[in-house]
Structures are given as structure tokens and as C-alpha cells.
Design an enzyme around this catalytic site. Structure first.
Site, PDB file in Angstrom:
ATOM      1  N   GLU A  33       0.864  -1.193   0.000  1.00  0.00           N
ATOM      2  CA  GLU A  33       0.000   0.000   0.000  1.00  0.00           C
ATOM      3  C   GLU A  33       0.896   1.236   0.000  1.00  0.00           C
ATOM      4  O   GLU A  33       1.966   1.212   0.583  1.00  0.00           O
ATOM      5  CB  GLU A  33      -0.858   0.066   1.280  1.00  0.00           C
ATOM      6  CG  GLU A  33      -1.780  -1.109   1.460  1.00  0.00           C
ATOM      7  CD  GLU A  33      -2.512  -1.074   2.806  1.00  0.00           C
ATOM      8  OE1 GLU A  33      -2.477  -0.027   3.497  1.00  0.00           O
ATOM      9  OE2 GLU A  33      -3.107  -2.100   3.158  1.00  0.00           O
ATOM     10  N   LYS A  70       2.080   4.636   1.549  1.00  0.00           N
ATOM     11  CA  LYS A  70       1.941   5.255   2.871  1.00  0.00           C
ATOM     12  C   LYS A  70       1.619   6.716   2.626  1.00  0.00           C
ATOM     13  O   LYS A  70       2.468   7.503   2.200  1.00  0.00           O
ATOM     14  CB  LYS A  70       3.226   5.117   3.676  1.00  0.00           C
ATOM     15  CG  LYS A  70       3.093   5.637   5.093  1.00  0.00           C
ATOM     16  CD  LYS A  70       4.261   5.170   5.955  1.00  0.00           C
ATOM     17  CE  LYS A  70       4.029   5.449   7.420  1.00  0.00           C
ATOM     18  NZ  LYS A  70       3.984   6.862   7.754  1.00  0.00           N
ATOM     19  N   CYS A  77      19.148  45.255 -14.899  1.00  0.00           N
ATOM     20  CA  CYS A  77      19.226  43.846 -15.287  1.00  0.00           C
ATOM     21  C   CYS A  77      20.650  43.344 -15.057  1.00  0.00           C
ATOM     22  O   CYS A  77      21.609  43.955 -15.551  1.00  0.00           O
ATOM     23  CB  CYS A  77      18.839  43.690 -16.753  1.00  0.00           C
ATOM     24  SG  CYS A  77      19.157  42.042 -17.393  1.00  0.00           S
TER      25      CYS A  77
END
Ligand code: IVH
Length: 672
Positions: free
Chosen positions: A116, A118, A410
Site C-alpha cells: 500500500e 503510505k 538587469c
């Protein structure tokens, strides 16, 4: 009256069953059968009956899923059977040890397990008495938890009544409450728009939602239950764990779709590896694989330790979160000019991968999380997406850490950095010039709806940029045959074809040229409006924000973006380069306009006095763009005289000749 009551009771019962049936289809099977509107209709009918006959309202009615009055505190609720924890394994060896112990204890060659996922949420214990939800509790200390029954009732994937005619007298159903990733993103978006603090991760969101004293809040949160087993049960449901899960599924619970039988260590390892592989595509968070012995008879003989059963094991997946230090925050310029703050990290392993950079998205996020250079932070890697900084560990902040700010220039090209109104992003305004934006700008420039240079694809542009043959769009027009011949898959014929396509693109139109410049906020339609309004590139480049906003569909955001773009000397240099290279377009009359575009064809205008919103050139361009003509003196052939402040004698002359006078508003109306 009694008869009415009886038939109302029967109808209410039918409606409840129908609604719960559709809840199950929608919230458990993800496969709705009816529209939301039809569902709402059933619900309203049931509500109406319950209002008229309050005695028909029960705690098991779907109308009760909206939550009720807040509690002052949670009561305690004892579990029938303790809620144990799981033993953990972090390696294949630990799994082998576990399996060996079981084979010896059970005296078998090979053990059959149920694998399964978890799930990473919160466990819940639901008690059903005669098939009806009687109580719900958190895990608490394993023996006693908090009574969250009112909250559990609001979770649509928790059946209020089991879908069976033969429920056991009493049964505890156990599972994990989670918020699925898609729901989580939506929830956080909602919270951000409402100015609320977003949740750090789905698990926190689920925990905060389940442990609410006000169940009306829980009702609005997208919680989902996945069941993984039972506790106390008044009768045997099945001989195997897999069989029990099947019964739970039939009762209306959601059992995870990845649950499967696996055999021996090899089967478990294979299951574990497949989970890791598919982890990113799952809509919920998992932190391991769980292996449980399938034969429930073996559970009794194996028993439990004080903490955990001996018949189950959690095999952990690599953690997706880790803590590390932010060495620096670097503004990174993307190919569209958007500047993203990126955290340079002390390298750390997250989810099996070494991470040394993480995105901080934008300046607002940096400030909201208050991430500073030198901070210890939690980073997270979810799937293929870029790792992100989740939160700061403020207690470990160095004393001299200062808030981060976006640079004004920039970092790549030195152009202005601007945050356009309404946008979270900061952008470099040197779109035509900035090396970081080169590929993006060139691809856009040559695209079909821009300069339409056929045969110049991404691969070719990449090569030209790499070999430093092309750095701005203007360089394309200087390419020679020998520049192209050396490139991959470029023979003489294709080189000549490409040179011809480039050459042909020189003759373009102003709207196409403006669109090709890739000005932020300026798409094809706006480019056309700008061209039509100003008539010439010079007029547009000179325009201030106010005159820009006079263009149809141009608001302050677009106006600012346009002005900033032309304000960069770098961009102007590239534009000059393009014009020098022979890029031309015909005058305003030649625009290929839609219907009504040339509605002033044949009309003659004279301008006199100063207009407040337009220079002479702009007014002339506007008229010419619509096909009209501007002359300097008024005559019998003049159709309109546009009159501004301090007009000269031309106005008087027009009056004498009976020519139509237009004030500024009239001019705008005619040309707008
Ligand atoms: S079985 C006695 N199965 O993990 C068996 N637990 O570390 C106990 N969990 O409290 C639980 N997914 O909250 C089981 N498929 C799964 C699970 C799971 C998540 C959680 C659960 C439990 C914790 C134990």
C-alpha cells in the site's frame, strides 16, 4: 396529516439514499453520474422536507455535511482497539530482515503481502454502529484521541451510512485523511486571493482543516479519506487483509487504487520502486510503501510490540524536504525577460537528488517568506518541478541578514528593471538586446505573424547564436552565405532559400514590425492599434504615456510597457540597426485595415491651433491612418478644419467658406 408525514419520511429516505449514492460516485469513485445542478435539486428538496418536518432531520442526513456550531474544545474519545504505529525500514536490508523474521515465525517459504502507499496525512478512526457513523477520532496517543465527529461528517468521502444491508454491530474503520495535490493548489490560490496565508504543504493543510473546532470551516476544505484497515470489529469480515479492504470498498469507502498483493522481498522491492517512479504523477503525497501480511490469521500469531504490529512494515521513500543554507539570492533573467529570484543553496540531497538551487518565484514571495541570504531554509522537491524554498527557519537566522531586494538594473544587460502594474513579475526592459532574452526574442522576431522568415527555426537560431553570428535581430540581415553554409543540415540550396526569405522579410508593415519587437504587453492587436493611431514609428517612439493611453485598448499598463521599452537606449540601437539593414514598411495609408478602416478616404483636413492631446504629427498620422489627407490651407475642397487652442486665421476662413469645424472632442470622435 400523519399520512403527509409518512410520505414525507419515505421521500426523505429516498432522497438521502440518492444523495449519498451520488456523493459516493463523485467523492469516492471520481465518476459522477449527474450534473451539479441535478445534485443541488435533490439536496434542496431534502432540505425543504427537513425544514417542514424537523423530526425527520437526523445526524446521518447529507444535509448535515455543512458543519455545525463551533466547539469550545475537543472531547476525548477512546479507541476500541489501540491505533498503533508502523515499524520503519530505510533500506532493502531492513526489509530482508523483516521478511526473514516473518518466514521463520510463520514457518513458510514465502510470505504474501499487501503493498500500500503510505499516505502523508492524518490518521482517523471512524466508529460505525449498526452501519451508521457514530464517532470519529484522531489518533492521539494511540489509546485515546480527540473527538472530531462533527468534522468527519463534513468529509464527503466518509459514508454517514455504510452501503450494506448487513453491517456489523460495531466496527472501527481506519484511514488517512489527506488533501489531494490538485485540491491543495486550488485551496492555496483561494487563500492568496483572499489575502490569507497559504499552507506550506498538503499535510499541514489537512491537519489544520481536520482539527478545527468550527466544523463549518472543515466543511469548506477539500479533505479526502483513504481507508487502510479496521480496528475493533464485532464480526470477522474476511480472512485476508486484501479481503477486508474489498469489503470496505463495497461499503462505500475509497481504498487506494495502488493497493495490490505482492510476494516476498522481491515483490515488495518491485512495489517500492514502482511507487518511487510514479510518485510525481500521484495526486497525493506519499512518504513510503507499507507492506502488510495478507493472511489475517498470521496477524494474531505474530502479535504486536508496544508500538507497532509485527505483521507490517513502512518502507520509507527518500524525503522530499530538507534543510540547508541560502548562500545567495540571484536574480535570474528568463528568455521572456522575467526576472526570477533564485536561491543558491548549500548543496543538499532531496528526494534522492542533489539540489543546489531553488526558485523563489518572485519578489512578493521572497518578502512573504522573508527569505534572506544566509538563512537556513526548508527546501522541497516535488516531482519534476523546480525545487522551491518552502519556509525559513527564523530561529537560525544570522544576525546580519538583511531583507533582499530586486536590483534596479538587469544583471545580464544593465537595462532598467521594471515591475509593470498588476504583475507579480519584474522584467528586464532590454528585450531586443538582453543576451538572456536573445533566443526568445529572435524566435519571436522571425515567427510567422511577426517578420515571417520562413525556414529559420529554433535549431538554426541556436547555432547562429552559439557561433556568435547573431546577437540581435538586426544581425540576421547581415548574414552571408558562408555564415550559413557551415551550419548543420544547411546546404547551398537551403542557405540561398533562407537568405532570400530574410531578404524578403525586409519589406514589412508597421504593425508586423511593432509586434516583432516583442514589447511586453504588445500583441498583434495592440501593435496594429498603435500603428494605426500614430502612423509612424517615430511618432510612437516619441509618445508619452498619456498620449499612448488615448489609443483604443491601450490602458496604463500597456502604455507604461511601451514607453519603458522605447526608453531603453539598447532597444533603440537595435531598431536603428534594423532600419539601417533595410527593414522598411510603407506609409500609414497602406495598412491592411479591416472594414471601416479607411473611412476618411477622400476627405481633406486642415489643422489649426494646438490640440491638448496630440502633437501635429500625431493628429496628422491619425487622419492619414484612416485614409484622410491633411493640407496646409483652407479652400473650397477642405472638408474639416480641426481647431485647437489659439487658432489662426484658418478658422475664420473656414467659417466664411462654411467648412465643418471640429474641436478636439469632435476630432476624437471622428477618428477614434
Ligand atoms: S497501517 C497498525 N497503512 O502511518 C497499522 N498506516 O506510521 C497502522 N499511514 O498512523 C497503520 N498510510 O497515519 C497504515 N497504508 C497505510 C498508511 C498508514 C499512512 C499512516 C497512519 C499511521 C502511520 C503509522
Amino acid at each position: 396529516m400523519a399520512e403527509d408525514h409518512d410520505s414525507a419520511a419515505r421521500r426523505a429516505e429516498t432522497l438521502r439514499e440518492q444523495i449519498e449514492y451520488h456523493n459516493h460516485r463523485y467523492y469516492v469513485l471520481d465518476d459522477p453520474e449527474i450534473s451539479d445542478a441535478e445534485y443541488d435539486r435533490l439536496m434542496s428538496e431534502l432540505e425543504a422536507i427537513e425544514r417542514e418536518y424537523p423530526d425527520l432531520q437526523t445526524a446521518y442526513s447529507p444535509t448535515q455535511r455543512v458543519g455545525s456550531e463551533p466547539l469550545a474544545e475537543f472531547a476525548e474519545l477512546a479507541h476500541g482497539e489501540p491505533m498503533l504505529s508502523l515499524a520503519n525500514a530505510f533500506s532493502e536490508e531492513a526489509l530482508e530482515d523483516f521478511d526473514r523474521r516473518l518466514r521463520e515465525a510463520l514457518d513458510v517459504q514465502r510470505v504474501e503481502y499487501v503493498g500500500e502507499p503510505k499516505l502523508d496525512g492524518l490518521s482517523i478512526n471512524l466508529t460505525y454502529e449498526r452501519g451508521r457513523l457514530a464517532g470519529a477520532a484522531t489518533r492521539g496517543d494511540g489509546r485515546v484521541g480527540e473527538d472530531i465527529t462533527a468534522n468527519a461528517r463534513t468529509i464527503r468521502s466518509i459514508p454517514l451510512v455504510l452501503l450494506t444491508d448487513e453491517p456489523p454491530e460495531r466496527v472501527e474503520v481506519r484511514g488517512e485523511v489527506v488533501i489531494r495535490r490538485s485540491d491543495f493548489d486550488r485551496l492555496n490560490d483561494q487563500r492568496l486571493t483572499r489575502g490569507e496565508k497559504p499552507f506550506a504543504n498538503p499535510r499541514n493543510a489537512a491537519a489544520g482543516s481536520l482539527r478545527q473546532l468550527d466544523s463549518r470551516v472543515t466543511a469548506r476544505r477539500p479533505l479526502t479519506l483513504f481507508v487502510f484497515g479496521i480496528g475493533e470489529c464485532s464480526r470477522t469480515l474476511a480472512g485476508t487483509h486484501f479481503g477486508v479492504l474489498d469489503v470496505l470498498r463495497q461499503w462505500g469507502f475509497r481504498v487506494n487504487e495502488r493497493v495490490e498483493k505482492v510476494s516476498g522481498v522481491a515483490g515488495c522491492m518491485d512495489y517500492h520502486d514502482r511507487l518511487i517512479e510514479d510518485r510525481d504523477s500521484l495526486d497525493y503525497e506519499i512518504d513510503g510503501a507499507v507492506y502488510k501480511v495478507n493472511d489475517r490469521g498470521a496477524w494474531r500469531s505474530l502479535g504486536t510490540t508496544a508500538r507497532a504490529p509485527r505483521w507490517a512494515l513502512a518502507h520509507k521513500l527518500p524525503a522530499r524536504e530538507a534543510t540547508t543554507r541560502v548562500e545567495a539570492i540571484i536574480p535570474s533573467v528568463g528568455r521572456t525577460g522575467v526576472i526570477t529570484p533564485v536561491a543558491d543553496l548549500d548543496p543538499v540531497e532531496v528526494g534522492g537528488v542533489t539540489v543546489s538551487r531553488a526558485t523563489l518565484h518572485n519578489l512578493d514571495e521572497v518578502h512573504r517568506k522573508d527569505v534572506r541570504e544566509g538563512d537556513m531554509v526548508m527546501v522541497r522537491r516535488a516531482g519534476d518541478v523546480i525545487p522551491e524554498v518552502v519556509s525559513v527557519i527564523e530561529s537560525r537566522r544570522p544576525e546580519d541578514a538583511t531583507p533582499w531586494s530586486m536590483p534596479a538594473q538587469c544583471p545580464v544587460c544593465g537595462s532598467e528593471v521594471v515591475r509593470i502594474d498588476d504583475e507579480a513579475a519584474h522584467r528586464c526592459m532590454g528585450g531586443l538586446y538582453c543576451p538572456a532574452q536573445r533566443m526568445g526574442a529572435l524566435m519571436h522576431f522571425v515567427s510567422r505573424r511577426a517578420m515571417d522568415i520562413d525556414g529559420l527555426g529554433e535549431k538554426l537560431i541556436e547555432q547562429l547564436v552559439e557561433r556568435e553570428r547573431v546577437s540581435t535581430a538586426a544581425d540576421l540581415y547581415r548574414l552571408t552565405r558562408s555564415d550559413l553554409l557551415g551550419l548543420e543540415r544547411m546546404g547551398e540550396k537551403s542557405s540561398d532559400n533562407l537568405l532570400q526569405a530574410i531578404d524578403e522579410s525586409r519589406e514589412t508593415t508597421l504593425p508586423r514590425f511593432l509586434y516583432a519587437l516583442g514589447i511586453n504587453q504588445v500583441g498583434e492587436v495592440t501593435a496594429r492599434s498603435l500603428a494605426e493611431h500614430f502612423g509612424s514609428l517615430e511618432a510612437l517612439m516619441r509618445a508619452d504615456e498619456e498620449s499612448l493611453t488615448r489609443v483604443p485598448d491601450v490602458g496604463p499598463v500597456v502604455a507604461e510597457a511601451v514607453r519603458r521599452f522605447f526608453g531603453q537606449s539598447h532597444n533603440r540601437e537595435v531598431i536603428d540597426g534594423l532600419i539601417d539593414a533595410g527593414v522598411t514598411w510603407p506609409g500609414p495609408q497602406a495598412f491592411d485595415q479591416g472594414s471601416g478602416g479607411r473611412r476618411l478616404e477622400g476627405k481633406t483636413f486642415v489643422l489649426t491651433g494646438a490640440l491638448s492631446g496630440y502633437t501635429r504629427d500625431e493628429a496628422r498620422a491619425r487622419i492619414e491612418a484612416l485614409g484622410g489627407r491633411v493640407t496646409s490651407s483652407v479652400s473650397g475642397n477642405t472638408d474639416y478644419v480641426v481647431v485647437g487652442e489659439d487658432p489662426g486665421s484658418k478658422r475664420d476662413r473656414a467659417g466664411q467658406l462654411g467648412v465643418t469645424l471640429l474641436d478636439e472632442a469632435g476630432f476624437e470622435e471622428l477618428t477614434g
